[in-house]
Write a protein that holds these residues in place. Structure first.
Motif, PDB file in Angstrom:
ATOM      1  N   ASN B  52       0.755  -1.090  -0.020  1.00  0.00           N
ATOM      2  CA  ASN B  52      -0.166  -0.077  -0.129  1.00  0.00           C
ATOM      3  C   ASN B  52       0.785   1.252  -0.167  1.00  0.00           C
ATOM      4  O   ASN B  52       0.570   2.143  -0.806  1.00  0.00           O
ATOM      5  CB  ASN B  52      -0.931   0.005   1.133  1.00  0.00           C
ATOM      6  CG  ASN B  52      -2.130  -0.993   0.952  1.00  0.00           C
ATOM      7  OD1 ASN B  52      -2.371  -1.617  -0.072  1.00  0.00           O
ATOM      8  ND2 ASN B  52      -2.562  -1.489   2.195  1.00  0.00           N
ATOM      9  N   LEU B  57      -1.063   4.311  -1.733  1.00  0.00           N
ATOM     10  CA  LEU B  57      -2.454   4.396  -1.286  1.00  0.00           C
ATOM     11  C   LEU B  57      -2.428   4.586   0.126  1.00  0.00           C
ATOM     12  O   LEU B  57      -3.622   4.819   0.790  1.00  0.00           O
ATOM     13  CB  LEU B  57      -2.790   2.757  -1.668  1.00  0.00           C
ATOM     14  CG  LEU B  57      -3.217   2.337  -2.962  1.00  0.00           C
ATOM     15  CD1 LEU B  57      -3.578   0.987  -3.015  1.00  0.00           C
ATOM     16  CD2 LEU B  57      -4.421   3.244  -3.436  1.00  0.00           C
ATOM     17  N   ASP B  58      -1.050   4.508   0.909  1.00  0.00           N
ATOM     18  CA  ASP B  58      -1.013   4.784   2.160  1.00  0.00           C
ATOM     19  C   ASP B  58       0.185   5.539   2.241  1.00  0.00           C
ATOM     20  O   ASP B  58       1.178   5.621   1.538  1.00  0.00           O
ATOM     21  CB  ASP B  58      -0.880   3.515   2.969  1.00  0.00           C
ATOM     22  CG  ASP B  58      -1.457   3.566   4.458  1.00  0.00           C
ATOM     23  OD1 ASP B  58      -1.548   4.791   4.745  1.00  0.00           O
ATOM     24  OD2 ASP B  58      -1.588   2.736   5.160  1.00  0.00           O
ATOM     25  N   GLU B  77      -3.237  14.065  -0.539  1.00  0.00           N
ATOM     26  CA  GLU B  77      -4.059  13.190  -1.262  1.00  0.00           C
ATOM     27  C   GLU B  77      -4.260  13.095  -2.854  1.00  0.00           C
ATOM     28  O   GLU B  77      -4.149  12.254  -3.464  1.00  0.00           O
ATOM     29  CB  GLU B  77      -5.467  13.051  -0.567  1.00  0.00           C
ATOM     30  CG  GLU B  77      -5.839  11.505  -0.111  1.00  0.00           C
ATOM     31  CD  GLU B  77      -7.334  11.313   0.266  1.00  0.00           C
ATOM     32  OE1 GLU B  77      -8.059  10.879  -0.303  1.00  0.00           O
ATOM     33  OE2 GLU B  77      -7.628  11.977   1.421  1.00  0.00           O
ATOM     34  N   THR B  78      -4.348  14.479  -2.937  1.00  0.00           N
ATOM     35  CA  THR B  78      -4.594  14.666  -4.451  1.00  0.00           C
ATOM     36  C   THR B  78      -3.304  14.469  -5.228  1.00  0.00           C
ATOM     37  O   THR B  78      -3.489  14.051  -6.231  1.00  0.00           O
ATOM     38  CB  THR B  78      -5.065  16.370  -4.754  1.00  0.00           C
ATOM     39  OG1 THR B  78      -6.470  16.317  -3.808  1.00  0.00           O
ATOM     40  CG2 THR B  78      -5.681  16.503  -5.782  1.00  0.00           C
ATOM     41  N   ALA B  81      -3.005  11.051  -5.684  1.00  0.00           N
ATOM     42  CA  ALA B  81      -3.983  10.407  -6.679  1.00  0.00           C
ATOM     43  C   ALA B  81      -3.344  10.572  -8.100  1.00  0.00           C
ATOM     44  O   ALA B  81      -3.161   9.514  -8.935  1.00  0.00           O
ATOM     45  CB  ALA B  81      -5.232  11.112  -6.704  1.00  0.00           C
ATOM     46  N   HIS B  82      -2.678  11.903  -8.260  1.00  0.00           N
ATOM     47  CA  HIS B  82      -2.050  11.981  -9.494  1.00  0.00           C
ATOM     48  C   HIS B  82      -0.923  11.029  -9.851  1.00  0.00           C
ATOM     49  O   HIS B  82      -0.625  10.738 -10.766  1.00  0.00           O
ATOM     50  CB  HIS B  82      -1.518  13.492  -9.274  1.00  0.00           C
ATOM     51  CG  HIS B  82      -1.121  14.087 -10.696  1.00  0.00           C
ATOM     52  ND1 HIS B  82      -1.845  14.325 -11.741  1.00  0.00           N
ATOM     53  CD2 HIS B  82       0.176  14.283 -11.206  1.00  0.00           C
ATOM     54  CE1 HIS B  82      -1.263  14.983 -12.767  1.00  0.00           C
ATOM     55  NE2 HIS B  82       0.194  14.945 -12.387  1.00  0.00           N
ATOM     56  N   ARG B  84      -0.447   8.016  -8.472  1.00  0.00           N
ATOM     57  CA  ARG B  84      -0.928   6.665  -8.798  1.00  0.00           C
ATOM     58  C   ARG B  84      -1.422   6.628 -10.234  1.00  0.00           C
ATOM     59  O   ARG B  84      -1.210   5.699 -10.973  1.00  0.00           O
ATOM     60  CB  ARG B  84      -2.012   6.292  -7.965  1.00  0.00           C
ATOM     61  CG  ARG B  84      -1.984   6.218  -6.444  1.00  0.00           C
ATOM     62  CD  ARG B  84      -3.096   5.373  -5.835  1.00  0.00           C
ATOM     63  NE  ARG B  84      -4.303   6.314  -5.653  1.00  0.00           N
ATOM     64  CZ  ARG B  84      -4.409   7.260  -4.677  1.00  0.00           C
ATOM     65  NH1 ARG B  84      -3.626   7.345  -3.550  1.00  0.00           N
ATOM     66  NH2 ARG B  84      -5.622   7.674  -4.707  1.00  0.00           N
ATOM     67  N   ASN B  85      -1.895   7.852 -10.675  1.00  0.00           N
ATOM     68  CA  ASN B  85      -2.569   7.779 -12.168  1.00  0.00           C
ATOM     69  C   ASN B  85      -1.197   7.765 -12.975  1.00  0.00           C
ATOM     70  O   ASN B  85      -1.517   7.008 -14.089  1.00  0.00           O
ATOM     71  CB  ASN B  85      -3.194   9.049 -12.295  1.00  0.00           C
ATOM     72  CG  ASN B  85      -3.815   8.970 -13.871  1.00  0.00           C
ATOM     73  OD1 ASN B  85      -3.915  10.016 -14.330  1.00  0.00           O
ATOM     74  ND2 ASN B  85      -4.825   8.216 -14.118  1.00  0.00           N
ATOM     75  N   PHE B  90      -2.139  -0.659 -11.233  1.00  0.00           N
ATOM     76  CA  PHE B  90      -2.495  -1.483 -10.306  1.00  0.00           C
ATOM     77  C   PHE B  90      -3.154  -3.001 -10.739  1.00  0.00           C
ATOM     78  O   PHE B  90      -4.012  -2.800 -11.783  1.00  0.00           O
ATOM     79  CB  PHE B  90      -3.312  -1.216  -9.260  1.00  0.00           C
ATOM     80  CG  PHE B  90      -2.845  -0.149  -8.270  1.00  0.00           C
ATOM     81  CD1 PHE B  90      -2.127  -0.509  -7.229  1.00  0.00           C
ATOM     82  CD2 PHE B  90      -2.743   1.107  -8.707  1.00  0.00           C
ATOM     83  CE1 PHE B  90      -1.581   0.317  -6.367  1.00  0.00           C
ATOM     84  CE2 PHE B  90      -1.990   2.128  -7.915  1.00  0.00           C
ATOM     85  CZ  PHE B  90      -1.537   1.804  -6.560  1.00  0.00           C
ATOM     86  N   LEU B 109     -10.455   4.020 -18.407  1.00  0.00           N
ATOM     87  CA  LEU B 109     -10.491   4.758 -17.106  1.00  0.00           C
ATOM     88  C   LEU B 109      -9.510   5.506 -16.392  1.00  0.00           C
ATOM     89  O   LEU B 109      -9.871   7.011 -16.027  1.00  0.00           O
ATOM     90  CB  LEU B 109     -11.130   3.717 -16.139  1.00  0.00           C
ATOM     91  CG  LEU B 109     -12.512   4.279 -15.127  1.00  0.00           C
ATOM     92  CD1 LEU B 109     -13.438   5.116 -15.707  1.00  0.00           C
ATOM     93  CD2 LEU B 109     -12.933   3.256 -14.287  1.00  0.00           C
ATOM     94  N   PRO B 110      -8.496   5.110 -16.604  1.00  0.00           N
ATOM     95  CA  PRO B 110      -7.223   5.992 -15.922  1.00  0.00           C
ATOM     96  C   PRO B 110      -6.955   7.262 -16.734  1.00  0.00           C
ATOM     97  O   PRO B 110      -6.389   8.056 -16.400  1.00  0.00           O
ATOM     98  CB  PRO B 110      -6.064   4.818 -15.897  1.00  0.00           C
ATOM     99  CG  PRO B 110      -6.917   3.496 -16.017  1.00  0.00           C
ATOM    100  CD  PRO B 110      -7.834   3.636 -16.717  1.00  0.00           C
ATOM    101  N   VAL B 112      -9.147   8.602 -18.486  1.00  0.00           N
ATOM    102  CA  VAL B 112     -10.085   9.783 -18.146  1.00  0.00           C
ATOM    103  C   VAL B 112      -9.765  10.552 -17.136  1.00  0.00           C
ATOM    104  O   VAL B 112      -9.701  11.943 -17.359  1.00  0.00           O
ATOM    105  CB  VAL B 112     -11.407   9.144 -17.587  1.00  0.00           C
ATOM    106  CG1 VAL B 112     -12.629   9.916 -17.258  1.00  0.00           C
ATOM    107  CG2 VAL B 112     -12.303   8.472 -19.028  1.00  0.00           C
ATOM    108  N   TYR B 113      -9.209  10.114 -15.914  1.00  0.00           N
ATOM    109  CA  TYR B 113      -8.566  10.660 -14.866  1.00  0.00           C
ATOM    110  C   TYR B 113      -7.179  11.538 -15.262  1.00  0.00           C
ATOM    111  O   TYR B 113      -6.926  12.609 -14.384  1.00  0.00           O
ATOM    112  CB  TYR B 113      -8.554   9.934 -13.509  1.00  0.00           C
ATOM    113  CG  TYR B 113      -9.804   9.542 -13.098  1.00  0.00           C
ATOM    114  CD1 TYR B 113     -10.651  10.449 -12.625  1.00  0.00           C
ATOM    115  CD2 TYR B 113     -10.223   8.163 -12.963  1.00  0.00           C
ATOM    116  CE1 TYR B 113     -12.108   9.931 -12.115  1.00  0.00           C
ATOM    117  CE2 TYR B 113     -11.520   7.700 -12.851  1.00  0.00           C
ATOM    118  CZ  TYR B 113     -12.265   8.873 -12.042  1.00  0.00           C
ATOM    119  OH  TYR B 113     -13.343   8.317 -11.718  1.00  0.00           O
ATOM    120  N   VAL B 116      -6.885  12.703 -20.773  1.00  0.00           N
ATOM    121  CA  VAL B 116      -6.514  12.503 -22.052  1.00  0.00           C
ATOM    122  C   VAL B 116      -8.026  12.543 -23.009  1.00  0.00           C
ATOM    123  O   VAL B 116      -9.016  12.071 -22.420  1.00  0.00           O
ATOM    124  CB  VAL B 116      -5.990  11.011 -22.344  1.00  0.00           C
ATOM    125  CG1 VAL B 116      -5.840  10.778 -23.728  1.00  0.00           C
ATOM    126  CG2 VAL B 116      -4.782  10.946 -21.534  1.00  0.00           C
TER     127      VAL B 116
END
Lengths: 405, 238
Positions: B52, B57-58, B77-78, B81-82, B84-85, B90, B109-110, B112-113, B116
């Motif tokens: 994690n 994630l942690d 956190e934001t 997230a960036h 991880r993207n 994963f 989906l990835p 989208v975040y 692109v």
């Protein structure tokens, strides 16, 4: 992530769970439909009331005996408004066109074996023109009839039908109380309004009325129920009201409180309009409560949805959705539900309003304003009630969310 | 060779006071670019916590974590997230595909975040699905796919944003042995293309596909550069 993206995603999610989405918006549909329908009906009632009053003529004034706002006091003051006052108004007030005093009494009307209770109105020949009320058949009585105490009557349309059916009443004799009258005319139908139905009334000369049926002579003269006055034109209403007040104060030797008051047709229109507006507000507020309940329904289901979709939220976070993305996603879902519910509710309410317009005399209207208001209010409700579930979703820990298998 | 993962004295403590649990005790770990590692250890050994933290994630309770040279321990956190993207792909034991979306949509989906544009997203997603051998299954929903196919869609989703690091948590845990080997072949293929892979597994068979086994026990790394052939001996010794 841009807006069209988020909206598209929300639509997919919601349509994947169609039955639930429909049930969720049911509350909003009903709430919104109720608001639209109630506002439409209220507005229809307001228009109906004002139209009816307008049709009486906008240059109309009423002189009413007694003190304004004090009519319900225990001791009834003597009625000092008289037939002679009416004549004086006609003679001495230059802005006045015509005057019609009236005495009203409830009497049994009978023709052969048929009997019905009716409102008997004793008045003068000016009544029909002052009240903008025309004769459909025969004629109205004249000044001469009043002078001569003629036993002639003009019937309202409904009363004529009750007593005579389809037969023409002209020339027939009807009895009011114990007095027999010859029918010389039938009035046009005007419709019932605010509890008084003049179509169900009969009109006789005021002299005949006072002498044979229900006249009361006070020391001041022949008491009348009220006096209808038509001003020369709409602009001279204010002047007429002022001049009549002065005249009557002089005639009644008033030093303190007036023993009469004047209502103009405009006042009556304003009162009726205010009453109807108040009614509309009460109806709309009641309906708005169901809209609120609908909003709570959305919040409820969205909270369940967040719990159910914990894994989805965790996954989205793991692959790069930040808390704001998740928040937006759930808020948009809530707003879409609410707005779609709002639109469906508007359609339902609009249809109701139109049906009411068809089947009742109310001239109902679906105003663009109320539609925009309803839809934006439901959107706002979705936003407000979506915040709690959306925040909960955005705050989920991705690790916990992914583990909850 | 550049370093992809560097953990320096990373600790993770859950709870407070009496109930304190030390999930990780000051571990140090370095993974270089292009490595293929397997993390093993009993449950409660700290391997999941380590994954994690590596996966952003942690956050560690103390210590520093450099991912691709950047210390991510203090990021918001934001920002995580960036990262991880953009940098991590994963793969999960339970696939975690969204049931209402098609294979193609799941893979986009990835992107989208990542912001692109729509058409490019579809192009790239199709390309990666082609690489995992599913170009004929683009419009199928997850429930129309076998377990192995679902996991390949998930791998395509992990790879679509061209990450630096592929993190797999028991990637074959829900698969039978034949499809497990298909997935491992795919990992080997991705590895040969130069991607860094770290996977958690408890199956010695699967660990043997990697080049380096990292063994956790009681929140510490007890074997770091264990050759995969020796996994059996370690298991026997425990």
């Amino acid at each position: 992530m841009d807006w069209s993206e988020s909206v598209g995603m929300a639509v997919r999610t919601l349509s994947a769970n169609r039955l639930r989405s429909v049930l969720t918006v049911l509350g909003i549909i009903i709430g919104n439909g109720a608001v639209i329908a109630m506002v439409g009906v209220g507005e229809g009632a307001r228009r109906y009331a004002t139209d009816q009053l307008q049709s009486l003529g906008t240059n109309l004034l009423f002189v009413v005996p007694g003190q304004e706002n004090a009519r319900r006091r225990g001791v009834e003051a003597p009625n000092t408004l008289t037939f002679e006052d009416a004549e004086a108004i006609l003679r001495q007030v230059p802005t006045v066109d015509q005057v019609a005093p009236q005495i009203t009494d409830s009497q049994l009307a009978s023709y052969r074996a048929r009997t019905t209770r009716t409102t008997l109105i004793g008045t003068t020949a000016s009544y029909a023109p002052v009240q903008n009320f025309a004769v459909a058949a025969g004629r109205f009585f004249t000044d001469l009839d009043v002078e001569r105490n003629s036993r002639v009557a003009v019937l309202g349309a409904d009363l004529a039908e009750k007593l005579f059916g389809t037969k023409s009443p002209l020339g027939e004799r009807v009895r009011f109380g114990s007095v027999s009258f010859q029918v010389i005319g039938v009035m046009e139908a005007k419709g019932a309004f605010l509890g008084s139905n003049r179509d169900d009334a009969a009109f006789i000369p005021i002299s005949t009325m006072s002498n044979l049926i229900a006249g009361r002579r006070s020391p001041y003269g022949l008491s009348v129920g009220f006096i209808s006055v038509s001003a020369r034109d709409e602009e001279s209403i204010e002047a007429a009201a002022f001049q009549i007040t002065n005249l009557l104060r002089r005639r009644h030797k008033i030093t303190l409180d007036d023993d009469f008051y004047i209502r103009t047709q405009k006042d009556a229109v304003a009162i009726a309009s205010n009453v109807a507006s108040a009614l509309t507000i009460v109806l709309a507020a009641t309906a708005a409560i169901s809209l609120l309940v609908g909003g709570i329904g959305i919040m409820n289901i969205m909270l369940v949805s967040v719990t159910e979709r914990t894994q989805e939220i965790g996954l989205r976070k793991a692959i790069g959705a930040d808390p704001a993305d998740i928040l937006t996603q759930f808020l948009i879902e809530a707003v879409i539900l609410a707005v779609v519910g709002g639109l469906l509710g508007t359609a339902l309410g609009g249809a109701t309003v139109i049906l009411i317009g068809i089947y009742t005399p109310l001239e109902t209207v679906v105003s663009l304003g109320s539609v925009l208001l309803a839809v934006s209010v439901s959107g706002g409700i979705g936003l407000i009630f979506g915040v709690v579930p959306a925040r909960r979703a955005a705050a989920l820990d991705p690790i916990v969310a992914l583990r909850s298998a | 060779m550049t370093t992809v993962i560097r953990l320096e004295a990373v600790s993770k403590v859950y709870g407070q006071g009496e109930a304190e649990i030390h999930a990780l005790r000051a571990i140090n770990l370095v993974v270089a670019a292009g490595e293929y590692c397997a993390i093993m250890g009993a449950s409660g050994s700290g391997k999941s916590t380590a994954m994690n933290i590596i996966g952003c994630l942690d956050r560690p309770s103390s210590g520093a974590y450099y991912l691709d040279g950047e210390n991510v321990a203090g990021l918001s956190e934001t920002q995580l997230a960036h990262i991880r993207n953009r940098k991590i792909g994963f793969v999960f034991q339970q696939f975690h595909l969204l049931p209402q979306l098609t294979a193609l949509e799941n893979v986009t989906l990835p992107l989208v975040y990542a912001g692109v544009a729509g058409r490019e997203r579809l192009e790239r997603a199709k390309q990666v699905l082609d690489q995992v051998g599913l170009s004929h299954r683009l419009d199928n929903r997850p429930n129309q796919l076998s377990g192995g196919q679902q996991q390949r869609v998930a791998i395509a989703r992990a790879m679509v944003n061209q990450p630096l690091l592929l993190l797999a948590d028991e990637p074959t845990g829900a698969l039978d042995s034949r499809t497990s080997h298909e997935v491992m072949d795919l990992f080997a293929q991705l590895h040969s293309q130069g991607i860094t892979i770290v996977m958690v597994t408890h199956e010695p068979d699967i660990a043997r596909c990697s080049q380096r086994v990292i063994w956790f026990r009681d929140g510490q790394v007890i074997h770091d550069h264990l050759p995969p052939e020796e996994v059996g001996q370690v298991l026997f010794a425990l």
